[in-house]
Scaffold this active site. Structure first.
Site, mmCIF file in Angstrom:
data_model
loop_
_atom_site.group_PDB
_atom_site.id
_atom_site.type_symbol
_atom_site.label_atom_id
_atom_site.label_comp_id
_atom_site.label_asym_id
_atom_site.label_seq_id
_atom_site.Cartn_x
_atom_site.Cartn_y
_atom_site.Cartn_z
ATOM 1 N N LYS A 82 0.839 -1.200 0.000
ATOM 2 C CA LYS A 82 0.000 0.000 0.000
ATOM 3 C C LYS A 82 0.875 1.251 0.000
ATOM 4 C CE LYS A 82 -3.662 1.955 2.999
ATOM 5 N NZ LYS A 82 -4.422 1.668 4.254
ATOM 6 N N SER A 157 -9.077 2.261 3.707
ATOM 7 C CA SER A 157 -8.177 2.955 2.801
ATOM 8 C C SER A 157 -7.262 2.031 2.001
ATOM 9 C CB SER A 157 -7.321 3.953 3.596
ATOM 10 O OG SER A 157 -6.518 3.296 4.555
ATOM 11 N N SER A 181 -9.401 -0.093 7.824
ATOM 12 C CA SER A 181 -8.891 0.130 6.472
ATOM 13 C C SER A 181 -8.379 -1.112 5.761
ATOM 14 C CB SER A 181 -7.792 1.195 6.490
ATOM 15 O OG SER A 181 -8.345 2.466 6.694
#
Length: 477
Positions: A82, A157, A181
């Site tokens: 990520k 996220s 997330s």
């Protein structure tokens, strides 16, 4: 085995095929590059991708295989990182235009561990600006689409990570979870996402080393792969003062065994509000699997009130503000999201008393939780109040016009476990009538990560999902 189906192999299957010399890292890399080229333009999950570097790395891993060298447990298996997590020599942008040239000068601990296990780094995945909300869109890279329904949210996220796994862009993705997330996008994209106990995986995402609410977590298509990835990433490191010793038994081994007699508490909403009736119906149908497995199910909900205000004023708002206070926010309008700027101004209005009261609430919540769990082994609920909804929409339609805090938090059943630091996993429960994935969340007490994985693995055995994939007609332009 053909390049056409290599991308749907699990990490466990890939690693076994490489170890037995039935598959080479070169073959895996070629198949994955083709898949990324075919699919990623439609969903925008991977935002930093260097096919030449992937090819070079795979060649070295193949050389090691051919030379008969000792291979790691992930030798040749692709993984993504990520874009909140540092990869040496690449930008760590946090999804923000002002950070586009923020080149990392070293790897995060989890990156070193995945590479050290022989993993093949595929690329970096999309995230909302600073990872601040449960969708994935930003001014730098644009939105990530849900592979099951283009034009809809992949969640966030870790939306790029979850969309990548769901679409066959690698079996393993690193995510991070500060209020859900990892679990939010995993639920919306129909994959497996774990938030481990605080400290199981050392975190180097946040500058505040003593923050105990945001941690890395594995995102995969199967529970076995999730346990495997956790085994690689877990263990203490001096970079994280809250990191803890590894469990004596590997998570892969500890996740085996039955759950007969398991005491399951079922809560339709964790006491947090409205649930879409179709989501609830899918989860209730999935709940029957635990009866088939011999578990004892009781409907029960912890009476912890509504923790969203404490999450907002005690953790989320001051946490984001302290992480990014060096940016000149007002001069970044048009470059970063206006809502993120609003959060920064909200932090300026908070007092020390506000933060202290929120922390006290968190302590009371802990007492309620531990007392409640004296009677149960796991607590099962929907992961979210809704399935995926259109892009650029902050929350389900019933929250339209609500406050920013309500839109960000009031459809999530994930954030209480960030406040409590305990493990929670989301697994695919089924689909809505129009084909949108629904997630089921399984939580347990502090350091019961193996129990969470074992419960999830048993559920997967009687309600398998790995053969369910988004149609290429949806994800290939």
């Amino acid at each position: 085995m053909t390049e056409q189906n290599l991308h749907w192999l699990s990490a466990t299957e890939m690693a076994a095929s490489v170890a037995s010399n039935n598959l080479s890292p070169n073959e895996i890399a070629e198949a994955m590059i083709q898949r990324v080229d075919a699919v990623n333009p439609s969903i925008n999950a991977i935002v930093q991708f260097d096919r030449e570097q992937v090819t070079r790395d795979a060649a070295e891993l193949s050389r090691q295989q051919e030379a008969g060298e000792k291979l790691g447990p992930l030798h040749g298996v692709p993984f993504t990182i990520k874009d909140l997590t540092a990869v040496d020599g690449l930008p760590t942008t946090f999804g923000m235009k002002p950070m586009a040239d923020n080149i990392a000068t070293g790897n995060a601990v989890v990156v070193d561990r995945l590479r050290g296990a022989g993993g093949l780094f595929l690329g970096k995945t999309n995230t909302p600006e600073s990872g601040y909300y449960g969708g994935t869109d930003n001014h730098l890279y644009g939105p990530t689409h849900n592979p099951w329904k283009l034009g809809n949210s992949a969640g966030g996220s870790s939306g790029g990570a979850s969309a990548a796994v769901a679409a066959g862009l690698g079996p393993l993705a690193e995510g991070s979870d500060g209020a859900g997330s990892v679990r939010i996008p995993s639920a919306l994209c129909g994959v497996v996402g774990l938030k481990p106990t605080t400290g199981v995986i050392p975190q180097t995402i946040l500058a505040g080393r003593f923050y105990n609410w945001a941690y890395h977590g594995p995102i995969t298509r199967t529970v076995a792969d999730n346990a495997l990835m956790l085994d690689i990433m877990a263990g203490p490191d001096n970079a994280d003062p809250l990191s803890i010793e590894r469990a004596e038994t590997s998570y892969v081994e500890a996740s085996k065994g039955d759950v007969k007699g398991l005491r399951v508490a079922w809560s339709p909403n964790l006491g947090l509000g409205h649930v879409d009736p179709e989501v609830l119906a899918v989860c209730l149908d999935a709940l029957a699997a635990f009866e088939e497995l011999g578990a004892q199910i009781t409907e029960a909900t912890p009476q912890w009130g509504n923790p969203s205000e404490s999450m907002w004023s005690g953790i989320w708002v001051p946490g984001f503000a302290s992480e990014y206070d060096l940016l000149d926010w007002e001069n970044q309008r048009g470059e970063v999201d206006d809502y993120l700027i609003e959060i920064m101004h909200e932090a300026e209005r908070l007092t020390g008393v506000d933060v202290g009261r929120a922390d006290a609430f968190r302590g009371d919540m802990w007492d309620t939780w531990t007392t409640f769990m004296n009677d149960y082994d796991v607590l099962v609920s929907p992961t979210l109040a809704s399935a995926t909804f259109p892009l650029r929409q902050f929350a389900p339609s019933w929250l339209e016009g609500a406050s920013l805090r309500e839109q960000l938090l009031d459809w999530l059943f994930t954030y209480p476990y960030n406040m409590l630091n305990n493990p929670a996993i989301t697994v695919p429960a089924g689909f809505t009538a129009d084909g949108r994935p629904v997630g089921l969340q399984i939580a347990a007490r502090h350091r019961r990560d193996a129990l969470v994985l074992r419960t999830a693995a048993n559920f997967e055995a009687v309600r398998p999902w790995a053969d369910k994939k988004p149609a290429d007609s949806l994800v290939v332009a």
